[in-house]
Design a protein around this motif. Sequence first.
Motif, PDB file in Angstrom:
ATOM      1  N   ALA A   1      11.151  -3.310 113.383  1.00  0.00           N
ATOM      2  CA  ALA A   1      11.319  -3.928 112.057  1.00  0.00           C
ATOM      3  C   ALA A   1      10.202  -4.827 111.653  1.00  0.00           C
ATOM      4  O   ALA A   1       9.720  -4.937 110.744  1.00  0.00           O
ATOM      5  CB  ALA A   1      12.587  -4.109 111.442  1.00  0.00           C
ATOM      6  N   GLN A   2      10.142  -5.758 112.818  1.00  0.00           N
ATOM      7  CA  GLN A   2       8.926  -6.775 112.632  1.00  0.00           C
ATOM      8  C   GLN A   2       7.651  -6.299 112.526  1.00  0.00           C
ATOM      9  O   GLN A   2       6.689  -6.890 111.814  1.00  0.00           O
ATOM     10  CB  GLN A   2       8.971  -7.885 113.588  1.00  0.00           C
ATOM     11  CG  GLN A   2      10.427  -8.547 113.927  1.00  0.00           C
ATOM     12  CD  GLN A   2      10.191  -9.513 114.966  1.00  0.00           C
ATOM     13  OE1 GLN A   2       9.316  -9.920 115.633  1.00  0.00           O
ATOM     14  NE2 GLN A   2      11.554 -10.315 115.123  1.00  0.00           N
ATOM     15  N   LEU A   3       7.284  -5.159 113.058  1.00  0.00           N
ATOM     16  CA  LEU A   3       6.123  -4.660 113.101  1.00  0.00           C
ATOM     17  C   LEU A   3       5.685  -4.046 111.457  1.00  0.00           C
ATOM     18  O   LEU A   3       4.576  -4.124 111.207  1.00  0.00           O
ATOM     19  CB  LEU A   3       5.985  -3.379 114.036  1.00  0.00           C
ATOM     20  CG  LEU A   3       4.690  -2.739 114.055  1.00  0.00           C
ATOM     21  CD1 LEU A   3       3.411  -3.785 114.588  1.00  0.00           C
ATOM     22  CD2 LEU A   3       4.699  -1.574 115.078  1.00  0.00           C
ATOM     23  N   ILE A   4       6.641  -3.500 110.891  1.00  0.00           N
ATOM     24  CA  ILE A   4       6.554  -3.144 109.508  1.00  0.00           C
ATOM     25  C   ILE A   4       6.336  -4.498 108.646  1.00  0.00           C
ATOM     26  O   ILE A   4       5.203  -4.327 107.697  1.00  0.00           O
ATOM     27  CB  ILE A   4       7.710  -2.336 109.029  1.00  0.00           C
ATOM     28  CG1 ILE A   4       7.780  -0.985 109.899  1.00  0.00           C
ATOM     29  CG2 ILE A   4       7.383  -2.079 107.505  1.00  0.00           C
ATOM     30  CD1 ILE A   4       8.871  -0.259 109.658  1.00  0.00           C
ATOM     31  N   ALA A   5       7.034  -5.295 108.836  1.00  0.00           N
ATOM     32  CA  ALA A   5       6.893  -6.671 107.995  1.00  0.00           C
ATOM     33  C   ALA A   5       5.676  -7.341 108.529  1.00  0.00           C
ATOM     34  O   ALA A   5       5.271  -8.155 107.425  1.00  0.00           O
ATOM     35  CB  ALA A   5       8.098  -7.490 108.069  1.00  0.00           C
ATOM     36  N   SER A   6       5.360  -7.576 109.570  1.00  0.00           N
ATOM     37  CA  SER A   6       4.177  -8.281 109.961  1.00  0.00           C
ATOM     38  C   SER A   6       3.281  -7.235 111.155  1.00  0.00           C
ATOM     39  O   SER A   6       3.619  -7.432 112.282  1.00  0.00           O
ATOM     40  CB  SER A   6       4.672  -9.409 110.729  1.00  0.00           C
ATOM     41  OG  SER A   6       3.472 -10.448 111.231  1.00  0.00           O
ATOM     42  N   PRO A   7       2.477  -6.526 110.496  1.00  0.00           N
ATOM     43  CA  PRO A   7       1.650  -5.652 111.332  1.00  0.00           C
ATOM     44  C   PRO A   7       0.654  -6.274 112.626  1.00  0.00           C
ATOM     45  O   PRO A   7       0.594  -5.457 113.570  1.00  0.00           O
ATOM     46  CB  PRO A   7       0.772  -4.870 110.620  1.00  0.00           C
ATOM     47  CG  PRO A   7       1.486  -5.012 109.122  1.00  0.00           C
ATOM     48  CD  PRO A   7       2.079  -6.436 109.173  1.00  0.00           C
ATOM     49  N   ALA A   8       0.496  -7.621 112.274  1.00  0.00           N
ATOM     50  CA  ALA A   8      -0.234  -8.226 113.372  1.00  0.00           C
ATOM     51  C   ALA A   8       0.637  -9.148 114.506  1.00  0.00           C
ATOM     52  O   ALA A   8       0.116  -9.310 115.586  1.00  0.00           O
ATOM     53  CB  ALA A   8      -0.757  -9.574 112.841  1.00  0.00           C
ATOM     54  N   GLU A   9       1.939  -8.421 114.444  1.00  0.00           N
ATOM     55  CA  GLU A   9       2.982  -9.207 115.219  1.00  0.00           C
ATOM     56  C   GLU A   9       2.841  -8.339 116.555  1.00  0.00           C
ATOM     57  O   GLU A   9       2.726  -7.371 116.557  1.00  0.00           O
ATOM     58  CB  GLU A   9       4.381  -8.966 114.667  1.00  0.00           C
ATOM     59  CG  GLU A   9       5.542  -9.483 115.810  1.00  0.00           C
ATOM     60  CD  GLU A   9       5.308 -11.016 116.114  1.00  0.00           C
ATOM     61  OE1 GLU A   9       5.227 -11.566 117.328  1.00  0.00           O
ATOM     62  OE2 GLU A   9       5.378 -11.855 115.179  1.00  0.00           O
ATOM     63  N   ARG A  10       2.513  -9.253 117.669  1.00  0.00           N
ATOM     64  CA  ARG A  10       2.341  -8.698 118.965  1.00  0.00           C
ATOM     65  C   ARG A  10       3.504  -8.733 120.129  1.00  0.00           C
ATOM     66  O   ARG A  10       3.570  -8.271 121.099  1.00  0.00           O
ATOM     67  CB  ARG A  10       1.218  -9.296 119.647  1.00  0.00           C
ATOM     68  CG  ARG A  10      -0.224  -8.889 118.960  1.00  0.00           C
ATOM     69  CD  ARG A  10      -1.283  -9.772 119.630  1.00  0.00           C
ATOM     70  NE  ARG A  10      -1.465  -9.259 120.925  1.00  0.00           N
ATOM     71  CZ  ARG A  10      -2.168  -8.360 121.421  1.00  0.00           C
ATOM     72  NH1 ARG A  10      -2.757  -7.653 120.577  1.00  0.00           N
ATOM     73  NH2 ARG A  10      -2.184  -8.163 122.843  1.00  0.00           N
ATOM     74  N   ARG A  11       4.490  -9.681 119.551  1.00  0.00           N
ATOM     75  CA  ARG A  11       5.771 -10.066 120.605  1.00  0.00           C
ATOM     76  C   ARG A  11       6.858  -8.957 120.218  1.00  0.00           C
ATOM     77  O   ARG A  11       7.763  -9.253 119.771  1.00  0.00           O
ATOM     78  CB  ARG A  11       6.021 -11.334 120.461  1.00  0.00           C
ATOM     79  CG  ARG A  11       5.211 -12.571 120.787  1.00  0.00           C
ATOM     80  CD  ARG A  11       5.543 -13.762 120.466  1.00  0.00           C
ATOM     81  NE  ARG A  11       5.421 -13.908 119.124  1.00  0.00           N
ATOM     82  CZ  ARG A  11       5.830 -14.896 118.292  1.00  0.00           C
ATOM     83  NH1 ARG A  11       6.333 -16.038 119.164  1.00  0.00           N
ATOM     84  NH2 ARG A  11       6.068 -15.019 116.985  1.00  0.00           N
TER      85      ARG A  11
END
Length: 572
Positions: free
Chosen positions: A341-351
């Motif tokens: 879900a973090q990938l959708i909210a923050s596409p630049a998130e790598r962790r």
Amino acid sequence: MNDLQQRIRHAQQLDELCAAVVRAVSGERDLHFRGRRLHRGRDPLPWFAPHLHPSPETDDLGSFRGVADGLGLRLSRSDAALHDRLKPEPPVERFLFEMLEQFRVEALAPEAMPGMVHNLRHRHEAWSLAFHHAGMTDTARGLLVYAVAQICRARVSGQQVVEATEDMLEATRFALSPRIGHALAGLRRDRTDQAAYAVHARAIARTVAELLADAGEEPDAGTARAEAETRRGLFSLVADMDADVVERITTAPSGRSQVLDDAVGAYRVFTTAWDREHEAATLARKQVLGAHREQLDRRIADQGVNVARLARTLRALLARPARDGWDSGQEEGHIDGRRLAQLIASPAERRLFRTERVAPVADCALAFLIDCSGSMKQHAESVAMLVDVFARALEQAGVASEILGYTTGAWNGGRARRDWQRAGKPPHPGRLNERCHLVFKSADTPWRRARPSIAALLKADLFREGIDGEAVDWACTRLLARSEERKLLLVITDGSPMDSATELANDAHYLDHHLRDVVARHEQAGRIAIGGIGVGLDLSLCYRNSQVIDVAASVGNAVFAEIVGLMAWLRR
């Protein structure tokens, strides 16, 4: 490590390396050296030939490599059952027949293995020169046997005799030719057929034995001096300086018990009515234990042992990597579904990944079994210090440990011997004393709580006689009841089992024969790794893996390193 310990450890390492080569060449898995003699399981193998017994003191590594190759070829290229049927009975003839059979199998070394051929030749030359330089060719009999060995090996293998002594052999070779010439030709021709070869080997052995008898010398197992030095019991022709080795390295006395052999290994106990198992702390008053503990603490402080470093070494040695959960929030690894879900909210998130966490876990139980016989009394403080420090370090390393001891409830048989006498002294009663097993620290007891009990090792009246085989069985039974995957037993002793009443009522080797049977049974089962720690004593005749330690002067980090080294051998 002092010079004595270095020599013993060097000899043990050579035994291990040679055993590995013999197993590889022969294809047999259950081969090992014990007391400088090759064993198959618990059974010692024959001595085979005189040049197969190098000395760590005088021979180089090449000689040991040649011996290992020769033993491997003997086991793989010679039919032992056929050999036993064909060998002659007279001892001199049998000795020569054994030597000729060894020459046959060495001649069958594969041409594709030039290193093996070189090793065998090197060992033969080394033995030959040692035989000659020892002065054993100065007598007519010695020269005759030496010439037969040189001529027969040269004929069978197609190699030259040893160049340094070739001229010395000419007269003897000329005299032997009309007597054994025909049989010599047959050795080379029939070297691939053991039965046909044996006909010629027997003929040569019989002829040479007759020549020895005609020389006016006793054709027995060799001179009394050579037999005393080598203790082979066969026409010993190797000046291997065994007498010097015995003087410098004391080996646990050992032998076979005729009583046990006649009973097909059925060890007997006359009565168990007086056998006891005690918590050591219950055998002394609290004030006495406190004084002993203070004495032990002072000794440990004086030695300056680095317990933390020892614990790290033991953890690295005994621990194995085990899964210990997951680390989330990583930039690589397995995708963590909970973070998508973090990938959708923050596409630049790598962790968005997680990795498996691996931590060393010592799933291991180790027991020290201490000989509390009378001769160990002088070493009690040093041994107590050793096991106390190890118990503390093992606890820090996450290894369950226990400290056990064994002695007898009385001297000279005690009440068990009294009952035997009242029963009319039946023959061969078996063990005839009050067995006493001691628990100084159980595996589930923390070191801090066990400190007073460990100090009971300094209680002098605990030390009486020793029944080692039953004690090893008892310690193994305790370990097998544990849930840990790996189990190690270290036996600390300074001698062979000793109980005077049992020896007098049975025979001298009843207890040490039983000890070897017990150790061999558990070693073959493979569920427990057993090692012997000899206090100034070589235990290799009883334990496949052993280490000699010297506690006479002091017990510092070096002694702990030696015991850790033994643990490293056991974990393989």
